[in-house]
Design a protein around this motif. Sequence first.
Motif, short mmCIF file in Angstrom:
data_model
loop_
_atom_site.label_atom_id
_atom_site.label_comp_id
_atom_site.label_asym_id
_atom_site.label_seq_id
_atom_site.Cartn_x
_atom_site.Cartn_y
_atom_site.Cartn_z
N CYS A 1 19.76 35.05 63.90
CA CYS A 1 20.96 35.74 63.46
C CYS A 1 22.28 35.27 63.94
CB CYS A 1 20.80 37.04 63.82
SG CYS A 1 19.61 38.14 63.19
N PHE A 2 22.25 34.47 64.88
CA PHE A 2 23.45 33.83 65.59
C PHE A 2 24.21 33.10 64.61
CE2 PHE A 2 25.50 30.66 68.16
CZ PHE A 2 26.44 31.35 68.62
N SER A 3 25.46 33.14 64.41
CA SER A 3 26.30 32.30 63.70
C SER A 3 27.54 31.83 64.58
CB SER A 3 26.65 32.67 62.47
OG SER A 3 27.53 31.98 61.66
N PHE A 4 27.52 30.27 65.13
CA PHE A 4 28.64 30.17 65.68
C PHE A 4 29.69 29.91 64.89
CE2 PHE A 4 30.44 26.37 68.49
CZ PHE A 4 30.77 27.25 69.25
N ASP A 5 29.45 29.41 63.59
CA ASP A 5 30.78 29.41 62.58
C ASP A 5 31.44 30.63 62.41
OD1 ASP A 5 30.28 26.86 62.43
OD2 ASP A 5 29.07 26.84 60.63
N ARG A 6 30.67 31.77 62.47
CA ARG A 6 31.39 33.13 62.27
C ARG A 6 32.42 33.52 63.23
NH1 ARG A 6 26.12 36.03 60.05
NH2 ARG A 6 26.24 35.57 57.76
N TRP A 7 31.85 33.06 64.74
CA TRP A 7 32.52 33.43 65.75
C TRP A 7 33.62 32.56 65.95
CZ3 TRP A 7 32.51 37.39 69.10
CH2 TRP A 7 31.60 38.14 69.10
N ARG A 8 33.61 31.20 65.50
CA ARG A 8 34.88 30.37 65.43
C ARG A 8 35.73 30.81 64.68
NH1 ARG A 8 32.47 24.18 65.80
NH2 ARG A 8 31.44 24.72 63.89
N GLU A 9 35.17 31.50 63.46
CA GLU A 9 36.33 31.73 62.43
C GLU A 9 36.92 33.14 63.02
OE1 GLU A 9 38.35 32.36 58.63
OE2 GLU A 9 37.52 30.62 59.68
N ALA A 10 36.32 33.90 63.71
CA ALA A 10 36.92 35.15 64.22
C ALA A 10 37.89 34.84 65.30
CB ALA A 10 35.86 36.04 64.75
N PHE A 11 37.92 33.72 65.99
CA PHE A 11 38.61 33.37 67.12
C PHE A 11 39.88 32.87 66.17
CE2 PHE A 11 35.42 33.96 70.35
CZ PHE A 11 36.14 34.19 71.34
N ARG A 12 39.67 32.23 65.24
CA ARG A 12 40.79 31.35 64.64
C ARG A 12 41.75 32.28 63.78
NH1 ARG A 12 42.56 30.03 59.89
NH2 ARG A 12 40.73 31.27 58.75
N ARG A 13 41.19 33.45 63.16
CA ARG A 13 41.82 34.37 62.60
C ARG A 13 42.57 35.11 63.52
NH1 ARG A 13 38.11 37.10 57.78
NH2 ARG A 13 37.63 35.11 56.77
N THR A 14 42.21 35.22 64.73
CA THR A 14 42.93 36.15 65.71
C THR A 14 44.09 35.31 66.63
OG1 THR A 14 41.23 36.06 67.21
CG2 THR A 14 41.37 38.09 65.79
N GLY A 15 43.83 33.95 66.30
CA GLY A 15 44.83 33.24 67.02
C GLY A 15 44.33 33.03 68.75
N LEU A 16 43.11 33.27 68.99
CA LEU A 16 42.75 33.14 70.27
C LEU A 16 41.57 32.03 70.37
CD1 LEU A 16 42.33 36.91 71.37
CD2 LEU A 16 44.19 35.27 72.03
N GLU A 17 41.67 31.39 71.69
CA GLU A 17 40.75 30.23 71.70
C GLU A 17 39.59 30.52 72.72
OE1 GLU A 17 38.52 27.31 71.78
OE2 GLU A 17 40.31 27.19 70.43
N PRO A 18 38.38 30.35 72.47
CA PRO A 18 37.30 30.85 73.39
C PRO A 18 37.34 29.93 74.55
CG PRO A 18 36.28 29.92 71.47
CD PRO A 18 37.68 30.16 71.00
N ALA A 19 37.59 28.73 74.27
CA ALA A 19 37.62 27.62 75.64
C ALA A 19 38.56 28.18 76.48
CB ALA A 19 37.90 26.39 75.19
N ARG A 20 39.63 28.80 76.22
CA ARG A 20 40.54 29.30 77.26
C ARG A 20 39.97 30.37 78.43
NH1 ARG A 20 43.13 33.35 78.78
NH2 ARG A 20 45.13 33.20 79.73
N TYR A 21 38.94 31.04 77.80
CA TYR A 21 38.28 32.02 78.66
C TYR A 21 37.33 31.33 79.45
CZ TYR A 21 41.06 35.63 76.21
OH TYR A 21 41.93 36.21 75.70
N ALA A 22 36.30 30.57 78.49
CA ALA A 22 35.13 30.07 79.19
C ALA A 22 35.44 28.76 80.35
CB ALA A 22 34.11 29.33 77.98
N TYR A 23 36.39 28.10 80.03
CA TYR A 23 36.79 26.97 80.65
C TYR A 23 37.66 26.98 81.70
CZ TYR A 23 33.97 24.91 76.99
OH TYR A 23 32.75 24.40 75.90
N ARG A 24 38.52 28.23 81.92
CA ARG A 24 39.51 28.25 82.57
C ARG A 24 39.05 28.13 84.34
NH1 ARG A 24 44.74 32.25 82.39
NH2 ARG A 24 45.35 31.77 84.62
N ARG A 25 39.85 27.47 84.93
CA ARG A 25 39.41 27.76 86.53
C ARG A 25 40.50 28.65 87.12
NH1 ARG A 25 36.75 24.83 90.07
NH2 ARG A 25 36.18 23.10 88.77
N TYR A 26 40.08 29.65 87.58
CA TYR A 26 41.00 30.71 88.38
C TYR A 26 41.56 30.30 89.83
CZ TYR A 26 40.24 34.09 84.42
OH TYR A 26 40.33 34.73 83.07
#
Length: 624
Positions: free
Chosen positions: A529-554
């Motif tokens: 069921c998983f669709s990476f393309d749908r998730w990337r499109e959801a992030f694109r439409r909202t102007g957010l970048e998933p890499a900013r959350y996954a790859y950020r070093r706090y």
Amino acid sequence: MINLEKILPRVQKPARYVGGEWNMVRKDWDKTPVKMAFAFPDVYEVGMSHLGLQILYHVVNSRPDTLMERAFAPWVDMEAEMRKAGLPLFTLESRRPVKDFDLIGFTLQYEMSFSNVLNMLDLAGIPLRAADRGNGGPLICAGGPCAFNPEPLADFIDFFVLGEGEEVLHDLLDLYRDCGGRTAGRAEFLRRAVRIPGIYVPSFYRVTYREDGGIGSIHPLTADVPELVTKRVVRGFDRAPFPTRPLVPSLGVVHDRAMLEVQRGCTRGCRFCQAGVIYRPVREKSPATLRAQAADLVRQTGFDEISLVSLSTADYSRVDELVHTLLDQFAGLGVSVSLPSLRVDAFSVALAREIQRVRRSSLTFAPEAGTQRLRDVINKGVTEEDLMAAVSTAFGAGWPAIKLYFMIGLPTETDDDLAGIARLARRVLAEGRCQKVPRGRLKVTVSASSFVPKPHTAFQWEPQDRLAELRGKQAYLRDALKEKGLVFHWHEPEVSFLEAALSRGDRRLGMVLEEAQRLGCRFDGWSECFSFDRWREAFRRTGLEPARYAYRRYNYDDILPWDHIGAGVSKAYLIKEHRRAMSGRPTPDCRAGKCPGCGLCPTLEIKPEIDGREINAPLPDQVQ
């Protein structure tokens, strides 16, 4: 009551939707003042394997004034049929629409089920956003491990329950009843609920953001709302409510056996492990309590296997005695005892032989890393010699197959650490041959998941490896483990990437979740069921970048999205553990007698419970 007769012949596994299981509780709707639905955001087979569901079902239905019924996420075929017929999400006990209940409680076991939470609300006919719901509908709450960073779901959930639910659930049900139910209104209930320890109401907090995208502040809107919401913990665990007449599934489920919880919490302190933090302190049940509960479980369910459940069952102080007495207790009845994955330093010949007395189950060991250097970084506390002694014992005792669990992408991981996984797997395979395991039966399965940094752990500041790096490491292991007798399993790195983004996410991800649900995302933990393309499109439409959350070093002084949520372990201790990890220094298990100073016992005013009794924990001024 919803009629399913026309739909069920057209879907897979119709037994998922009919209820009627052995030990199911069905109460008189009109005579029960408070009604709650337990909503599990996955299919029946997964949800019915969840011990938490069984415990809370027992807790609520043991009260004369409340009832709990169950709803699971319908599989895609059933959802399509329900939407076509205009049927809303319903419960299994009475087939009533979920929206007819007073409270709907979701359990959040896995970030990749968040899209199912929204989809179930939509299927129930309930507005997704809490702000759009009027006073006439049910209150939506959520708890579980993922509630320790509730922010991605903050716009959709009225309130979160932090920590263990056996006691706090009574507080909530009493409050709902005392408020007069739906007549009091949503705002009045939430205003009073926020005063209950362990209850987080996101609408009572304001989050600001800096220009660089980081969080500027998280603060309560009024003075009577706590700045830090701390988890609830069950005291007197030996006397805690436990379902000895659990629901017996009507079809095969993931864990189709009786579950006996021997202890809660873990003292090992693995630095990647969120569960080891959020379920502290360790609390054991007494052998007498466990024997009585086991007898009731077998009598009331007919299961022929008892699984001893905990985060680290081999650490239960009287595990050898318990296994021996349980097998003697059920001798002649064909009832076996099983343990989840064993710590490699806790394995023994006696225990191995005991648990295979009735039937042999598979054995899983979790070295986690391929070298001692990296095991010290993550505070795993086991050596290669420990593992080899354990697998040698297992092969010698008659097990032909061993499973080994590793993580890739752990902080500070090098090429040598990765090569160590393949080298260790080959050494285990060679040991099987030395122990004369027949070649046709000898199998060593290597499972490698990708590291996901989790809130409230020593690695919460660390970034995840980038997708290309994870793919490269998986490709290396696939090639390095090509040998007869070796099997390699891995997880899709795209799923782990999104899991990291949601795990470390803030409130802005609510827009992404809403868009993802609208695009058709659901069952994202299922590869079909998983669709990476749908998730990337959801992030694109909202102007957010998933890499900013996954790859950020706090940085240590950054405000983290979950800083207002308290797991009981101090941030200062996690910083100390992170620094120790980076220098490769392990921290001893607090069962050894020296308190590492996590701060939980004095903060929550609780003591560990060993063998059903409290033990003295160090006072704050004794913590080194």
